[in-house]
Motif scaffolding. Sequence first.
Motif, short mmCIF file in Angstrom:
data_model
loop_
_atom_site.label_atom_id
_atom_site.label_comp_id
_atom_site.label_asym_id
_atom_site.label_seq_id
_atom_site.Cartn_x
_atom_site.Cartn_y
_atom_site.Cartn_z
N GLN A 1 11.29 130.86 -44.66
CA GLN A 1 12.55 131.62 -44.75
C GLN A 1 12.81 132.45 -43.49
O GLN A 1 13.68 133.32 -43.48
N ASP A 2 12.01 132.21 -42.43
CA ASP A 2 12.22 132.87 -41.12
C ASP A 2 11.77 134.33 -41.06
O ASP A 2 12.41 135.15 -40.41
N ILE A 3 10.65 134.65 -41.68
CA ILE A 3 10.06 135.98 -41.48
C ILE A 3 9.59 136.06 -40.02
O ILE A 3 9.23 135.05 -39.42
N ASP A 4 9.59 137.27 -39.46
CA ASP A 4 9.15 137.43 -38.06
C ASP A 4 7.63 137.53 -37.93
O ASP A 4 7.06 137.04 -36.96
N GLU A 5 7.02 138.21 -38.89
CA GLU A 5 5.56 138.39 -38.85
C GLU A 5 5.02 138.49 -40.27
O GLU A 5 5.75 138.79 -41.20
N ILE A 6 3.71 138.23 -40.38
CA ILE A 6 3.01 138.37 -41.65
C ILE A 6 1.97 139.47 -41.49
O ILE A 6 1.26 139.51 -40.47
N LEU B 1 18.69 146.26 -50.47
CA LEU B 1 19.10 145.96 -49.09
C LEU B 1 19.57 147.21 -48.35
O LEU B 1 19.34 147.35 -47.14
N ASP B 2 20.18 148.13 -49.06
CA ASP B 2 20.62 149.38 -48.42
C ASP B 2 19.44 150.17 -47.87
O ASP B 2 19.55 150.82 -46.83
N ALA C 1 10.42 147.95 -36.87
CA ALA C 1 10.18 146.87 -37.83
C ALA C 1 10.12 147.48 -39.23
O ALA C 1 9.82 148.66 -39.39
N ILE C 2 10.41 146.64 -40.23
CA ILE C 2 10.19 147.08 -41.61
C ILE C 2 9.26 146.09 -42.29
O ILE C 2 9.37 144.88 -42.10
N ALA C 3 8.33 146.66 -43.06
CA ALA C 3 7.42 145.83 -43.85
C ALA C 3 7.98 145.74 -45.26
O ALA C 3 8.32 146.75 -45.88
N ILE C 4 8.10 144.51 -45.74
CA ILE C 4 8.74 144.27 -47.04
C ILE C 4 7.72 143.58 -47.95
O ILE C 4 7.07 142.62 -47.54
N TYR D 1 15.00 139.34 -53.48
CA TYR D 1 15.73 138.82 -52.32
C TYR D 1 14.85 137.82 -51.59
O TYR D 1 13.62 137.90 -51.64
N SER D 2 15.48 136.92 -50.88
CA SER D 2 14.75 136.07 -49.93
C SER D 2 14.79 136.76 -48.57
O SER D 2 15.60 137.66 -48.33
N VAL D 3 13.92 136.31 -47.67
CA VAL D 3 13.93 136.84 -46.30
C VAL D 3 15.31 136.63 -45.69
O VAL D 3 15.86 137.51 -45.02
N ARG D 4 15.91 135.48 -45.96
CA ARG D 4 17.21 135.17 -45.36
C ARG D 4 18.30 136.12 -45.86
O ARG D 4 19.19 136.51 -45.10
#
Length: 255
Positions: A43-48, A209-210, A223-226, A235-238
């Motif tokens: 889903q195109d996450i930037d980092e794990i 999301l807010d 960056a935010i860690a989710i 939610y999905s990453v997208r």
Amino acid sequence: MSSNIRLISRLDIKGPNLIKGIHLEGLRVLGDPNIFAKKYYNQDIDEILYIDSVASLYGRNNLSNILAKTAKDIFVPITAGGGLRSTDDVKEILRYGADKVAINTAAVKDPSLISKVSSMFGSQCMVLSIQAKKVNINTWEVYVEGGREKTGIDVMDWVKEGIKLNAGEILLTSIDMEGTKSGFDLDLVKAVSSISPVPVIASGGMGNLDNARDVILESNADAIAIANVLHYNKYSVREVRDYLLNNNINLREVS
């Protein structure tokens, strides 16, 4: 607001399982972390970010098998933390596929570990993990051992010291907000990111999301860690990515 904000999926691990708790306690097993990591990668996450949440209690890190599997089919930066106590531990975890290491308890016990890891593996590899609990207005205390032990150390003082010792990034987790889904500790993230010349990852509290938008617009977080909202498929990453882009927030481009 920083440019090119990164979205990081945070996976807290106990043994072979992905877990989730509230205030770093009351842990619930969610399943195989590799399956979740692969989904977020697709889903195109930037980092794990993998954190072995009980490692410092048992004096060992159990992420090697999880990392070895993840590194085979996931090609974004991976940060691993929990129970890393020496440069040998760091070397081992990098060998299994981590790109960066997050260190909390051992760095508090021996701050020279920060500069040792930085000089051996590069400062970009050394992520100073800070678990913060509010004391009163604009004052937070550093906690260790998975958020269980007080240290008496002021978060802002520790941030300054960690940066002097060449930490390349700060993973800032609010114990108060972690797992509550009621938003990031904006005051904490704002305070730390305002004095930090290195990237700050805001972690703990995202419920909608807010919350993601607010912490980015109101602080200099990079960056935010989710965790929760992704793990439970809220939610999905997208969806997170699209929402932030629609709010004119510059995200790191997906390669």
